[in-house]
Enzyme design. Sequence first.
Site, PDB file in Angstrom:
ATOM      1  N   GLN A  19       0.793  -1.218   0.000  1.00  0.00           N
ATOM      2  CA  GLN A  19       0.000   0.000   0.000  1.00  0.00           C
ATOM      3  C   GLN A  19       0.834   1.280   0.000  1.00  0.00           C
ATOM      4  O   GLN A  19       0.327   2.342  -0.352  1.00  0.00           O
ATOM      5  CB  GLN A  19      -0.966  -0.008   1.179  1.00  0.00           C
ATOM      6  CG  GLN A  19      -1.985  -1.138   1.058  1.00  0.00           C
ATOM      7  CD  GLN A  19      -2.942  -1.196   2.232  1.00  0.00           C
ATOM      8  OE1 GLN A  19      -2.645  -1.813   3.257  1.00  0.00           O
ATOM      9  NE2 GLN A  19      -4.080  -0.556   2.105  1.00  0.00           N
ATOM     10  N   ARG A  76       3.694  -0.249  12.909  1.00  0.00           N
ATOM     11  CA  ARG A  76       3.411  -1.560  12.326  1.00  0.00           C
ATOM     12  C   ARG A  76       3.515  -1.446  10.810  1.00  0.00           C
ATOM     13  O   ARG A  76       2.771  -0.693  10.193  1.00  0.00           O
ATOM     14  CB  ARG A  76       1.998  -2.009  12.730  1.00  0.00           C
ATOM     15  CG  ARG A  76       1.570  -3.273  12.024  1.00  0.00           C
ATOM     16  CD  ARG A  76       0.217  -3.791  12.485  1.00  0.00           C
ATOM     17  NE  ARG A  76      -0.102  -4.968  11.719  1.00  0.00           N
ATOM     18  CZ  ARG A  76      -1.174  -5.116  10.944  1.00  0.00           C
ATOM     19  NH1 ARG A  76      -2.083  -4.158  10.861  1.00  0.00           N
ATOM     20  NH2 ARG A  76      -1.350  -6.221  10.259  1.00  0.00           N
ATOM     21  N   HIS A 120       1.082  -9.384   4.477  1.00  0.00           N
ATOM     22  CA  HIS A 120      -0.054  -8.474   4.307  1.00  0.00           C
ATOM     23  C   HIS A 120      -0.440  -8.507   2.828  1.00  0.00           C
ATOM     24  O   HIS A 120      -0.402  -7.495   2.129  1.00  0.00           O
ATOM     25  CB  HIS A 120       0.302  -7.066   4.789  1.00  0.00           C
ATOM     26  CG  HIS A 120      -0.881  -6.219   5.161  1.00  0.00           C
ATOM     27  ND1 HIS A 120      -1.029  -5.614   6.394  1.00  0.00           N
ATOM     28  CD2 HIS A 120      -1.977  -5.869   4.462  1.00  0.00           C
ATOM     29  CE1 HIS A 120      -2.157  -4.915   6.424  1.00  0.00           C
ATOM     30  NE2 HIS A 120      -2.755  -5.053   5.255  1.00  0.00           N
ATOM     31  N   ASN A 165      -1.818 -11.070   8.270  1.00  0.00           N
ATOM     32  CA  ASN A 165      -2.823 -10.030   8.441  1.00  0.00           C
ATOM     33  C   ASN A 165      -4.150 -10.477   7.829  1.00  0.00           C
ATOM     34  O   ASN A 165      -4.240 -10.708   6.623  1.00  0.00           O
ATOM     35  CB  ASN A 165      -2.376  -8.740   7.740  1.00  0.00           C
ATOM     36  CG  ASN A 165      -3.411  -7.634   7.884  1.00  0.00           C
ATOM     37  OD1 ASN A 165      -3.630  -7.135   8.989  1.00  0.00           O
ATOM     38  ND2 ASN A 165      -4.077  -7.279   6.798  1.00  0.00           N
ATOM     39  N   GLU A 166      -5.153 -10.610   8.664  1.00  0.00           N
ATOM     40  CA  GLU A 166      -6.529 -10.811   8.202  1.00  0.00           C
ATOM     41  C   GLU A 166      -6.705 -11.988   7.247  1.00  0.00           C
ATOM     42  O   GLU A 166      -7.027 -11.814   6.054  1.00  0.00           O
ATOM     43  CB  GLU A 166      -7.053  -9.524   7.547  1.00  0.00           C
ATOM     44  CG  GLU A 166      -7.017  -8.322   8.461  1.00  0.00           C
ATOM     45  CD  GLU A 166      -7.701  -7.094   7.865  1.00  0.00           C
ATOM     46  OE1 GLU A 166      -8.015  -7.111   6.669  1.00  0.00           O
ATOM     47  OE2 GLU A 166      -7.939  -6.127   8.616  1.00  0.00           O
ATOM     48  N   ASN A 295      -7.985  -6.258  14.054  1.00  0.00           N
ATOM     49  CA  ASN A 295      -8.302  -5.101  13.210  1.00  0.00           C
ATOM     50  C   ASN A 295      -9.811  -4.925  13.236  1.00  0.00           C
ATOM     51  O   ASN A 295     -10.556  -5.877  12.977  1.00  0.00           O
ATOM     52  CB  ASN A 295      -7.851  -5.334  11.767  1.00  0.00           C
ATOM     53  CG  ASN A 295      -6.336  -5.393  11.625  1.00  0.00           C
ATOM     54  OD1 ASN A 295      -5.610  -5.094  12.577  1.00  0.00           O
ATOM     55  ND2 ASN A 295      -5.864  -5.776  10.454  1.00  0.00           N
ATOM     56  N   GLU A 368      -5.220  -2.403  13.906  1.00  0.00           N
ATOM     57  CA  GLU A 368      -5.758  -1.435  12.949  1.00  0.00           C
ATOM     58  C   GLU A 368      -7.122  -0.953  13.419  1.00  0.00           C
ATOM     59  O   GLU A 368      -7.953  -1.759  13.843  1.00  0.00           O
ATOM     60  CB  GLU A 368      -5.985  -2.051  11.552  1.00  0.00           C
ATOM     61  CG  GLU A 368      -4.757  -2.290  10.733  1.00  0.00           C
ATOM     62  CD  GLU A 368      -5.078  -2.900   9.376  1.00  0.00           C
ATOM     63  OE1 GLU A 368      -6.165  -2.638   8.824  1.00  0.00           O
ATOM     64  OE2 GLU A 368      -4.225  -3.654   8.887  1.00  0.00           O
ATOM     65  N   TRP A 409      -4.993   3.093  11.673  1.00  0.00           N
ATOM     66  CA  TRP A 409      -4.857   2.871  10.243  1.00  0.00           C
ATOM     67  C   TRP A 409      -5.354   4.130   9.554  1.00  0.00           C
ATOM     68  O   TRP A 409      -6.525   4.425   9.673  1.00  0.00           O
ATOM     69  CB  TRP A 409      -5.666   1.651   9.774  1.00  0.00           C
ATOM     70  CG  TRP A 409      -5.385   1.420   8.319  1.00  0.00           C
ATOM     71  CD1 TRP A 409      -6.051   1.961   7.257  1.00  0.00           C
ATOM     72  CD2 TRP A 409      -4.311   0.651   7.776  1.00  0.00           C
ATOM     73  NE1 TRP A 409      -5.451   1.571   6.078  1.00  0.00           N
ATOM     74  CE2 TRP A 409      -4.384   0.775   6.374  1.00  0.00           C
ATOM     75  CE3 TRP A 409      -3.285  -0.134   8.337  1.00  0.00           C
ATOM     76  CZ2 TRP A 409      -3.475   0.143   5.512  1.00  0.00           C
ATOM     77  CZ3 TRP A 409      -2.397  -0.751   7.485  1.00  0.00           C
ATOM     78  CH2 TRP A 409      -2.507  -0.611   6.084  1.00  0.00           C
ATOM     79  N   GLU A 416      -5.565   1.850  -1.450  1.00  0.00           N
ATOM     80  CA  GLU A 416      -6.580   1.104  -0.697  1.00  0.00           C
ATOM     81  C   GLU A 416      -7.142  -0.051  -1.546  1.00  0.00           C
ATOM     82  O   GLU A 416      -8.320  -0.104  -1.880  1.00  0.00           O
ATOM     83  CB  GLU A 416      -7.664   2.074  -0.204  1.00  0.00           C
ATOM     84  CG  GLU A 416      -8.841   1.472   0.541  1.00  0.00           C
ATOM     85  CD  GLU A 416      -8.489   0.539   1.697  1.00  0.00           C
ATOM     86  OE1 GLU A 416      -7.440   0.742   2.347  1.00  0.00           O
ATOM     87  OE2 GLU A 416      -9.251  -0.410   1.935  1.00  0.00           O
ATOM     88  N   TRP A 417      -6.268  -0.961  -1.921  1.00  0.00           N
ATOM     89  CA  TRP A 417      -6.628  -2.198  -2.604  1.00  0.00           C
ATOM     90  C   TRP A 417      -7.566  -1.946  -3.795  1.00  0.00           C
ATOM     91  O   TRP A 417      -7.271  -1.089  -4.615  1.00  0.00           O
ATOM     92  CB  TRP A 417      -7.196  -3.195  -1.572  1.00  0.00           C
ATOM     93  CG  TRP A 417      -6.266  -3.357  -0.397  1.00  0.00           C
ATOM     94  CD1 TRP A 417      -6.482  -2.934   0.887  1.00  0.00           C
ATOM     95  CD2 TRP A 417      -4.939  -3.942  -0.393  1.00  0.00           C
ATOM     96  NE1 TRP A 417      -5.383  -3.220   1.687  1.00  0.00           N
ATOM     97  CE2 TRP A 417      -4.431  -3.837   0.926  1.00  0.00           C
ATOM     98  CE3 TRP A 417      -4.129  -4.529  -1.363  1.00  0.00           C
ATOM     99  CZ2 TRP A 417      -3.167  -4.309   1.281  1.00  0.00           C
ATOM    100  CZ3 TRP A 417      -2.868  -5.001  -1.008  1.00  0.00           C
ATOM    101  CH2 TRP A 417      -2.412  -4.899   0.304  1.00  0.00           C
ATOM    102  N   PHE A 425      -7.490   6.840   4.095  1.00  0.00           N
ATOM    103  CA  PHE A 425      -7.501   6.484   5.510  1.00  0.00           C
ATOM    104  C   PHE A 425      -6.428   7.211   6.329  1.00  0.00           C
ATOM    105  O   PHE A 425      -6.343   7.034   7.534  1.00  0.00           O
ATOM    106  CB  PHE A 425      -7.234   4.977   5.665  1.00  0.00           C
ATOM    107  CG  PHE A 425      -8.435   4.094   5.459  1.00  0.00           C
ATOM    108  CD1 PHE A 425      -9.211   3.695   6.544  1.00  0.00           C
ATOM    109  CD2 PHE A 425      -8.788   3.650   4.187  1.00  0.00           C
ATOM    110  CE1 PHE A 425     -10.318   2.864   6.363  1.00  0.00           C
ATOM    111  CE2 PHE A 425      -9.883   2.820   3.999  1.00  0.00           C
ATOM    112  CZ  PHE A 425     -10.651   2.428   5.094  1.00  0.00           C
TER     113      PHE A 425
HETATM  114  C1  GAL Z   1      -7.750  -3.727   6.414  1.00  0.00           C
HETATM  115  C2  GAL Z   1      -6.397  -3.946   5.781  1.00  0.00           C
HETATM  116  C3  GAL Z   1      -5.641  -2.701   5.477  1.00  0.00           C
HETATM  117  C4  GAL Z   1      -6.491  -1.541   5.050  1.00  0.00           C
HETATM  118  C5  GAL Z   1      -7.764  -1.422   5.878  1.00  0.00           C
HETATM  119  C6  GAL Z   1      -8.767  -0.404   5.381  1.00  0.00           C
HETATM  120  O1  GAL Z   1      -8.598  -4.778   6.096  1.00  0.00           O
HETATM  121  O2  GAL Z   1      -5.600  -4.763   6.605  1.00  0.00           O
HETATM  122  O3  GAL Z   1      -4.654  -3.031   4.557  1.00  0.00           O
HETATM  123  O4  GAL Z   1      -6.714  -1.551   3.715  1.00  0.00           O
HETATM  124  O5  GAL Z   1      -8.428  -2.638   5.944  1.00  0.00           O
HETATM  125  O6  GAL Z   1      -9.617  -0.945   4.443  1.00  0.00           O
END
Ligand code: GAL
Length: 456
Positions: A19, A76, A120, A165-166, A295, A368, A409, A416-417, A425
């Site tokens: 990211q 982090r 991640h 992560n997640e 998170n 997060e 976060w 943002e993906w 954010f």
């Molecule tokens: C989480 C993720 C982060 C960030 C955040 C906000 O799911 O770990 O990389 O994108 O959401 O959407």
Amino acid sequence: MNKLFPPDFVWGSATSAYQIEGGWNADGKGPSIWDVFCMIPGKIHNNDTGNLACDHYHRLEEDVALMKSLGVKAYRFSISWPRVLPAGRGAVNQSGIDFYNRLIDSLLAAGIEPWVTLYHWDLPAALEFEIDGWLGEEIPDVFAAYADVCFRHFGDRVKNWITINEAWVVAILGYGHGVFAPGKVSKDLPYRAGHQLVKAHAQAVDVYRKKYQAVQGGKIGITNNCDWREPLTDSAADRAAAERALEFFLGWFADPVYKGDYPDCMKERLGDRLPAFTPEEKALIQGSSDFFGLNHYTTMYASDASQSAGAGSVYGNGGLSEDQDVDLSVSPDWAMTDMQWAIVPWGCRKLLEWIAARYDNPPVYITENGCAFDGKLEDTERIAFFDGYLSAVHEAIGNGVDVQGYFIWSLLDNFEWASGYSKKFGITHIEEGTLKRVPKASAWWYAEVVRRNGLG
Ligand code: GAL
């Protein structure tokens, strides 16, 4: 009224490699599944990519200085697996090691504790082609070998490790809904990918504990994400639905670690679609986290869908809703962030209390929490969001939940993906073109929270 947090509370900010780093093919880095996913037209908003992102790869000193000026105590970040091992296994890329060494050393020189996530989401593309990524039989071993490389090179200075992560997002969005890399759409693959993720986590922890922990003296855990699910009505059916939704969300990954197996309700409902752990695997997985990484972003109402025609009416944050017979909804009274995630601080308190009750009050780090709003510098909505959520965390601590740290976060507006750069954010704005870092009002507000160890 002052809301002070426990002494030694860890106040941090968080990011992840893909990211923010950019430098997607710099100095020997291999491609990741996100590099490839972003090349597919239409997958990412505006066809944005992480090729340059915040160019943190070339600006790490500036970013560490920024954190130092804010006084944050911990940072982090994640290691890009293909930057360290371009093909996912085998030869190490020394430039990648050098980059993370510089980052870690700069952080320590600035008095900031590194918290390092090993995965991640940027899986080396080679592993997707060669061993079917998170569906492959070999992936837990390959991940543990990568983790070993990281512990060996960085563990003398890194004392806080997060394996994955997640896993929920990797499994559901990557293998179920197909909106994240590797883009697969399936009703069964998420459970198979999730299974390999849990095993990979446990094997990496085993390597750390057997070879490094005694000497290096750090701790290691996994970070899971979970929204809160509030029963829509007080009926027994809706209360059971909310519980089921939480078990399919967080219990899926936390139960194996804290109880040694998947939740009963998942086993009953999914049957053979949910792989089973062997007794040896269960033994390795149970107890494989020194802390509970969480998170948390939002809350939804849950109601029983077993009698309704379109079971699982919300396709999105719900996972595979039809497996759960849960309908999700939001209250029209709840304010929304730009992600259309409802702002419900009390949901955070309830989730923390649920975790404490279900998993015997483990030490929790919120790794997060944050919100997307338009990019303006006077981001009063973000300040209100953090104030609300931190108040809820404070209340949970008052009620006996062992929360030991909190990471906002995110430090920077970033990639943002699937939303590309359209969702912001950060507590820091990145100027277009120059990529200059400009702290928003929330950054200075957070600096004050850290300085006071609480809310004023
Ligand atoms: C989480 C993720 C982060 C960030 C955040 C906000 O799911 O770990 O990389 O994108 O959401 O959407």
